[in-house]
Structures are given as C-alpha cells and as structure tokens.
Design an enzyme around this catalytic site. Structure first.
Site, PDB file in Angstrom:
ATOM      1  CG  ASP A   1     -17.654 -26.225  64.546  1.00 57.01           C
ATOM      2  OD1 ASP A   1     -17.706 -27.014  65.500  1.00 57.01           O
ATOM      3  OD2 ASP A   1     -18.054 -26.495  63.392  1.00 57.01           O
TER       4      ASP A   1
ATOM      5  CD  GLN B   1     -19.512 -32.592  61.145  1.00 55.96           C
ATOM      6  OE1 GLN B   1     -20.062 -31.827  61.938  1.00 55.96           O
ATOM      7  NE2 GLN B   1     -18.556 -33.404  61.520  1.00 55.96           N
TER       8      GLN B   1
ATOM      9  CE  LYS C   1     -20.880 -31.987  65.736  1.00 61.76           C
ATOM     10  NZ  LYS C   1     -19.985 -31.457  64.699  1.00 61.76           N
TER      11      LYS C   1
HETATM   12  N1  GUN Z   1     -15.370 -32.604  61.643  1.00 57.95           N
HETATM   13  C1  GUN Z   1     -14.711 -33.242  62.646  1.00 57.95           C
HETATM   14  N2  GUN Z   1     -14.836 -32.566  63.809  1.00 57.95           N
HETATM   15  C2  GUN Z   1     -15.600 -31.489  63.544  1.00 57.95           C
HETATM   16  C3  GUN Z   1     -16.093 -30.424  64.355  1.00 57.95           C
HETATM   17  O1  GUN Z   1     -15.828 -30.320  65.558  1.00 57.95           O
HETATM   18  N3  GUN Z   1     -16.848 -29.497  63.712  1.00 57.95           N
HETATM   19  C4  GUN Z   1     -17.114 -29.573  62.383  1.00 57.95           C
HETATM   20  N4  GUN Z   1     -17.856 -28.596  61.842  1.00 57.95           N
HETATM   21  N5  GUN Z   1     -16.671 -30.545  61.613  1.00 57.95           N
HETATM   22  C5  GUN Z   1     -15.918 -31.497  62.194  1.00 57.95           C
END
Ligand code: GUN
Length: 301
Positions: free
Chosen positions: A127, A104, A60
């Site tokens: 998110d 995350q 990311k």
């Molecule tokens: N863990 C698995 N998928 C995601 C996501 O799209 N965002 C975040 N913050 N954590 C995750």
C-alpha cells in the site's frame, strides 16, 4: 453523465488503462511461470464486516487471481485485539512466500492504525503507507507509492499529458492521496516538475488558485465541489472523489459522484476523468504493480 463532450475534451478511461496494465502484468506472470520463478503473492487482512471494505478487498483478491498471482485473504472479527493483529503482521513479515500485503483500513477504533501501519515490513508494504516508503517518496528514492497517487501518475503517463513546468493544484491533504500527490507532481521526474499548490479546508480564495491551474487534482471528498467557474479553459482535471449520494435515478437509491461537477466542467477541459471509471479502477492496477515489484525485489533487495 454528459457523454456529448465538446470536441477537444478527452475523457480519460481509467477502466481501459487498468485492464491494459492487468493484461501486461498477466503476461509477465506467465513469463515468470515459464521460467520457473516465484509467482507474486499478495495477502490482505480484513477486519470486521464493513460492506465497502469487504467489496474492496474481495475485488483486490479476485484481480490477483485474474492476473495469475497467488493471494491470501485473512479475516478477523471486529473484536480482534491489537496484539493479535500485530502477531499476524509479524507472521506475514517473516513468511518468505508473501511478497506484499495490505491491512484494509479503516480499522476498529480500539486498534491504532498508525501502530499497525508501522508494524508492516516496508519491503512488503504494497500500500505504500509505511513512513519509510512515504519518506523515500519525499526524497525521490525508489519506494512503493500508495495506490491512488500511483494510479494517477499512470494515467498522466499513458495519456501523454505534459506536466513539466505546469501549475498543478491539488485539493485535499490526506495522507494517502493529497499529500503524496502534491509531492509526486513536484518531483524532478518524468511525470512531475510541476509548480504545485496544495489547497485544503483552510485555503482562502480557492478559486484564485484553481483558475491558475493547468492541472487540478480534486481529492476533497465533497460531491460536485469543483464547478466550471473554478476551472481554466483547457485544464486537465483529475477527479479522485467517490462520494455515495442518494439518487432517484438508480435502483439502489444511491449513485457515485465525484468531487467535480462533471457536466459543466468537462466542456472546458483538455482531459478529464469520469466518476466512476476514471481514477477508481486504477488503484487496483497500482496495487498489482507494487506486488509485482515486491516479488521481483525491484525496490528493496
Ligand atoms: N481504505 C481505503 N483505501 C485503502 C487503500 O488503498 N488501502 C487500504 N489498505 N485500505 C484502504
């Protein structure tokens, strides 16, 4: 994976679409820079040493840099307290240079994911996990949409797949994929207007539902769950599964498998997403889109 698809089956190339979106965003960032406007800035909080989370967050941050965004990675030990994490979130909420940020998941067990999610300012919730954004999604109001459903909408749009009036079956009811996806496909919107059935672990006669589906979105987290006998001829199949299974075919001893038994299902489909290379690469494009919108204050002023 069988690449000799029958004529008429279109393989949806998520990697290519994600790169297209990244290029479009990079162009827009160049324009913002030229006009002396603010450069989008995404922060990511990573707690602990989980290898999958480290990889996701790393990519990311790297993709942010590739498109010209500013990015900040904030790492905490898995022993961080909930209070310390909440303090950092408060700091990010108050920092005018940070347009959006993510925490995350999963978090260590001693930290409440719900408390953390609710502490994020909905305006900076890249998110789209905050209840305010989820509620606005249900009401068809402008909001940040979580990355996977948003990525699927982009694929349907870019491949010009007709959704209006179609029967859509979503398999799986998770908060971040199945549930928002079912709502999005039913919305009165350019991609939407489907008659949606949300199936899950307690659904009886699943096959009766899927055989009636023009569009199947599989997000159940079980490898090869959707088989050819469950799919109608000409259906659109979107596979959200990223299941790590042991394999003698790879050096690592593992390979990624979707929720759909690709080789036997693909020949029946009008469109299908592969795993890997389908929905997966789109999530990062969605996150960048949300961050750009946050920076331009397009959703909330
Ligand atoms: N863990 C698995 N998928 C995601 C996501 O799209 N965002 C975040 N913050 N954590 C995750």
């Amino acid at each position: 994976m069988n690449t000799n698809l029958q004529m008429g089956t279109i393989l949806i190339d998520g990697k290519k679409v994600s790169e297209e979106i990244q290029n479009e965003i990079a162009e827009e960032v160049k324009q913002l820079k030229a006009e002396g406007r603010k450069i989008p800035h995404l922060a990511a909080i990573l707690v602990g040493e989980d290898p999958a989370s480290q990889t996701y967050v790393g990519s990311k941050v790297k993709t942010c840099e590739k498109v010209g965004f500013n990015s900040t990675l904030i790492k905490f030990d898995s022993t961080v307290t909930e209070k310390e994490l909440l303090n950092k979130i408060k700091e990010l909420n108050e920092d005018d240079d940070i347009d959006g940020y993510i925490v995350q998941l999963p978090l260590p067990k001693h930290i409440s994911e719900q408390k953390i999610t609710e502490a994020v300012d909905p305006k900076k919730d890249a998110d789209g996990f905050h209840p305010v954004n989820v509620g606005r999604l249900v009401l068809n109001l402008p909001c940040y949409i979580s990355a996977t459903p948003y990525g699927i909408l982009q694929l349907l749009e870019r491949y010009k797949i007709e959704t209006s009036g179609k029967n859509c079956v979503v398999i799986g009811r998770s908060n971040i994929v199945g549930t928002p996806m079912s709502i999005l496909m039913a919305r009165n919107s350019s991609i939407g207007n489907c008659t949606v059935t949300l199936c899950h672990s307690r659904t009886k006669n699943l096959k009766e539902h899927t055989l009636n589906a023009d569009i199947i979105i599989a997000a159940i987290g079980k490898p090869d769950f959707v088989t050819a006998d469950m799919v109608k001829e000409g259906a659109v199949v979107i596979d959200v599964g990223i299941n790590r299974v042991t394999s003698t075919e790879t050096k690592s001893g593992f390979k990624l498998k979707g929720d759909v038994k690709f080789d036997e299902v693909a020949p029946k489909c009008s469109f299908i997403t592969p795993v890997p290379g389908g929905v997966g690469p789109m999530t990062i494009a969605s996150l960048l889109k949300n961050t750009l919108m946050a920076s331009k204050k397009e959703i909330y002023s």
